[in-house]
Motif scaffolding. Structure first.
Motif, PDB file in Angstrom:
ATOM      1  N   VAL A  12       0.848  -1.196   0.000  1.00  0.00           N
ATOM      2  CA  VAL A  12       0.000   0.000   0.000  1.00  0.00           C
ATOM      3  C   VAL A  12       0.884   1.247   0.000  1.00  0.00           C
ATOM      4  CG1 VAL A  12      -1.713   1.336   1.301  1.00  0.00           C
ATOM      5  CG2 VAL A  12      -2.015  -1.135   1.009  1.00  0.00           C
ATOM      6  N   GLN A  13       1.934   1.245   0.806  1.00  0.00           N
ATOM      7  CA  GLN A  13       2.861   2.382   0.816  1.00  0.00           C
ATOM      8  C   GLN A  13       3.465   2.604  -0.567  1.00  0.00           C
ATOM      9  OE1 GLN A  13       5.478   0.909   3.902  1.00  0.00           O
ATOM     10  NE2 GLN A  13       4.837   2.541   5.307  1.00  0.00           N
ATOM     11  N   THR A  14       3.933   1.534  -1.169  1.00  0.00           N
ATOM     12  CA  THR A  14       4.595   1.622  -2.473  1.00  0.00           C
ATOM     13  C   THR A  14       3.640   2.115  -3.554  1.00  0.00           C
ATOM     14  OG1 THR A  14       6.111  -0.155  -1.854  1.00  0.00           O
ATOM     15  CG2 THR A  14       5.872   0.293  -4.204  1.00  0.00           C
ATOM     16  N   LEU A  15       2.459   1.533  -3.624  1.00  0.00           N
ATOM     17  CA  LEU A  15       1.508   1.908  -4.667  1.00  0.00           C
ATOM     18  C   LEU A  15       0.948   3.311  -4.470  1.00  0.00           C
ATOM     19  CD1 LEU A  15      -0.488  -1.429  -5.081  1.00  0.00           C
ATOM     20  CD2 LEU A  15       1.186  -0.447  -6.676  1.00  0.00           C
ATOM     21  N   SER A  16       0.741   3.700  -3.221  1.00  0.00           N
ATOM     22  CA  SER A  16       0.105   4.995  -2.952  1.00  0.00           C
ATOM     23  C   SER A  16       1.110   6.140  -2.865  1.00  0.00           C
ATOM     24  CB  SER A  16      -0.701   4.940  -1.655  1.00  0.00           C
ATOM     25  OG  SER A  16       0.168   4.819  -0.531  1.00  0.00           O
ATOM     26  N   GLY A  17       2.369   5.814  -2.569  1.00  0.00           N
ATOM     27  CA  GLY A  17       3.365   6.862  -2.352  1.00  0.00           C
ATOM     28  C   GLY A  17       3.219   7.556  -1.012  1.00  0.00           C
ATOM     29  N   ILE A  18       2.494   6.936  -0.096  1.00  0.00           N
ATOM     30  CA  ILE A  18       2.258   7.501   1.237  1.00  0.00           C
ATOM     31  C   ILE A  18       3.165   6.783   2.228  1.00  0.00           C
ATOM     32  CG2 ILE A  18       0.551   7.847   3.076  1.00  0.00           C
ATOM     33  CD1 ILE A  18      -1.596   7.809   0.836  1.00  0.00           C
ATOM     34  N   SER A  19       3.874   7.537   3.064  1.00  0.00           N
ATOM     35  CA  SER A  19       4.835   6.923   3.985  1.00  0.00           C
ATOM     36  C   SER A  19       4.256   6.615   5.365  1.00  0.00           C
ATOM     37  CB  SER A  19       6.061   7.821   4.132  1.00  0.00           C
ATOM     38  OG  SER A  19       5.694   9.070   4.673  1.00  0.00           O
TER      39      SER A  19
END
Length: 114
Positions: A12-19
């Protein structure tokens, strides 16, 4: 078990770009009327409830399944329940496959290549 839900979180972090991490990440990536990741299939009146339901499933997986295994105490999982948790992690990953495909389609449309 912990690794399966950490993998969901990382994807989810990788796909969304949210850390962000955990439930906060899931709310940011999957919440709102324009989520960063689209894991739903419904259209029309069912779309909002499906979006909110999947957001809550992802958040719940972080809070109820990942967090206790990451932060202790570390109880042994019942083998049958462990299989069920892995099935849930697999289902969430499958929905992330769809989100990734949607992101790819949006990118293709944006650059105009087939």
């Amino acid at each position: 078990m912990r690794s399966a839900f950490q993998a969901v979180e990382h994807r989810v972090q990788t796909l969304s770009g949210i850390s962000e991490v955990g439930a906060k990440l899931m709310g940011a990536a999957l919440g709102s009327d324009t989520p960063k990741l689209v894991v739903t299939r419904a259209t029309g009146p069912s779309l909002r409830s499906e979006r909110e339901g999947f957001r809550d499933l992802f958040k719940g997986a972080m809070e109820a399944l990942r967090n206790p295994r990451s932060h202790g105490p570390h109880f042994a999982d019942d083998p049958e329940e462990a299989q069920e948790m892995l099935a849930l992690a697999n289902m969430l990953m499958r929905r992330l496959d769809e989100a990734e495909a949607n992101l790819g389609a949006q990118l293709t449309e944006a650059v105009g290549t087939p």
